[in-house]
Enzyme design. Structure first.
Site, short mmCIF file in Angstrom:
data_model
loop_
_atom_site.label_atom_id
_atom_site.label_comp_id
_atom_site.label_asym_id
_atom_site.label_seq_id
_atom_site.Cartn_x
_atom_site.Cartn_y
_atom_site.Cartn_z
N HIS A 158 0.89 -1.19 0.05
CA HIS A 158 -0.03 0.02 -0.07
C HIS A 158 0.85 1.29 0.09
O HIS A 158 2.05 1.19 0.49
CB HIS A 158 -1.03 0.21 1.17
CG HIS A 158 -1.59 -1.21 1.36
ND1 HIS A 158 -1.80 -1.88 2.52
CD2 HIS A 158 -2.48 -1.85 0.47
CE1 HIS A 158 -2.62 -2.88 2.70
NE2 HIS A 158 -2.95 -3.02 1.27
N GLU B 107 -4.04 -4.26 -4.11
CA GLU B 107 -5.57 -4.53 -4.46
C GLU B 107 -5.86 -2.81 -4.28
O GLU B 107 -6.65 -2.43 -3.44
CB GLU B 107 -6.17 -5.27 -3.31
CG GLU B 107 -5.36 -5.33 -2.14
CD GLU B 107 -5.60 -4.36 -1.09
OE1 GLU B 107 -5.99 -3.25 -1.51
OE2 GLU B 107 -5.06 -4.71 0.12
#
Length: 375
Positions: A286, A324
């Site tokens: 992330h 994601e």
């Protein structure tokens, strides 16, 4: 194309001469025939070994460097017509890797380099798998092998892969025991088109909390992270991650100035694992850019591929990197795809609709993804 935004979802031993306050003063580039093109008579490229810089000077097609304070200066000759690096009388393994990086680091079209070396050094390279004998009988190192040699970029490379011992976590997923998390600067790489050094260092909650809080309240960041919380709440969030063996919090820096935040994780233990068949050594990230001055294509072309590079080097068993991002984070998805990430599927987390992205080790190194893409 201009990149303007990125958010979350978004033996032989090589020793070196530490050069304090080194600053590149002249630019160098590589022409299509692999000769080095100088904007001045002498140009300097810096290479790192275990985090310490070694200056490689280019004058015409002669490379000079001094790996250690006690060693003699080494001279290497570069033949651009045959893409051959020739060792001088004093040249040895201590200077080979910095010399190679000063060539591979400048020329995206340079797929391999032939080596003319002493018999003992040649034997060592062949036995270690660093070099091979080509069909024409030359000793050769390819760029995809070279960029996997962690000694030049990891400040404390692992001597061997961490032993595998499988355990079961609270989610009833079997995964390897992870090594203890390191602290300090973990990765360092000179970026020639910026003439700056990129580094990844571990986040220090006490020193970096105020900066992290400011970044989380930046409109571009909060849009995707949705964590514009109080400083106390963010401190608890970081403390929780510090205790989590599967995740490492990092700051990206240019010339030691922080500009970005990364969470890098082992995918097998992460929330992403139920949505694909995770391998034991898959990694993920992330990320966010917190400083406006470091947005844009030249910066992105440096740090984003380098983040993947770091993850592939950290454990040679890592074959895939996943992410994601939120499905509407179009900029991040587009730029990840340009780097070689493929989109596997769209799926739903409880808190967002996401796209599953994946990059393979083979694609990253064979296609020389560390170099900026053409416009």
């Amino acid at each position: 194309m201009k990149f303007t935004e990125l958010n979350h979802d978004g033996g032989h031993t090589l020793s070196v001469n530490v050069i304090h306050n080194w600053e590149p003063t002249m630019s160098i580039s590589c022409t299509p025939d692999h000769s080095i093109e100088h904007s001045s008579q002498i140009s300097t490229y810096t290479s790192y070994y275990h985090g310490h810089p070694v200056a490689v000077s280019h004058q015409d097609d002669i490379l000079t460097l001094k790996p250690t304070p006690a060693s003699k200066q080494q001279t290497w000759s570069w033949n651009p017509q045959t893409s051959t690096l020739i060792a001088g009388e004093e040249a040895n393994y201590d200077g080979l890797l910095p010399a190679l990086e000063s060539l591979f680091g400048l020329a995206s079209s340079l797929n391999s380099i032939s080596l003319t070396l002493s018999s003992s050094l040649q034997s060592f390279l062949l036995q270690s798998g660093i070099a091979y004998i080509s069909s024409t009988g030359n000793t050769v190192i390819s760029q995809d092998i070279f960029w996997q040699l962690s000694d030049l970029w990891l400040t404390s490379p692992n001597p061997a892969p961490y032993p595998q011992k499988l355990i079961m976590n609270d989610s009833q997923r079997c995964h390897p025991v992870r090594p203890a998390k390191k602290t300090g600067t973990l990765y360092r790489r000179f970026i020639p088109w910026l003439e700056k050094t990129l580094s990844f260092k571990t986040l220090d909650i006490e020193k970096d909390l105020e900066r992290f809080h400011r970044w989380m309240h930046h409109p571009r960041v909060s849009e995707f992270w949705q964590q514009a919380d109080s400083q106390e709440e963010l401190e608890e969030y970081l403390k929780k991650l510090k205790q989590d063996a599967h995740c490492q919090t990092l700051l990206g820096c240019f010339d030691d100035i922080p500009f970005a935040y990364f969470e890098v994780y082992w995918a097998k233990e992460d929330r992403i694992a139920p949505f694909y068949t995770a391998d034991n050594y898959d990694r993920g990230w992330h990320l966010l850019v917190g400083e406006e001055d470091y947005r844009g294509r030249p910066w992105f072309s440096a740090w984003f591929p380098s983040l993947q590079h770091y993850l592939f080097l950290d454990d040679p068993r890592t074959q895939r990197i996943v992410s994601e991002p939120r499905h509407d984070n179009i900029r991040l998805i587009h730029h990840a795809q340009r780097l070689g990430f493929s989109t596997l599927r769209t799926f739903d987390f409880p808190h967002k609709r996401a796209q599953l992205l994946m990059l393979s080790r083979e694609d990253f190194f064979l296609n020389n993804r560390l170099h900026p893409l053409a416009e």
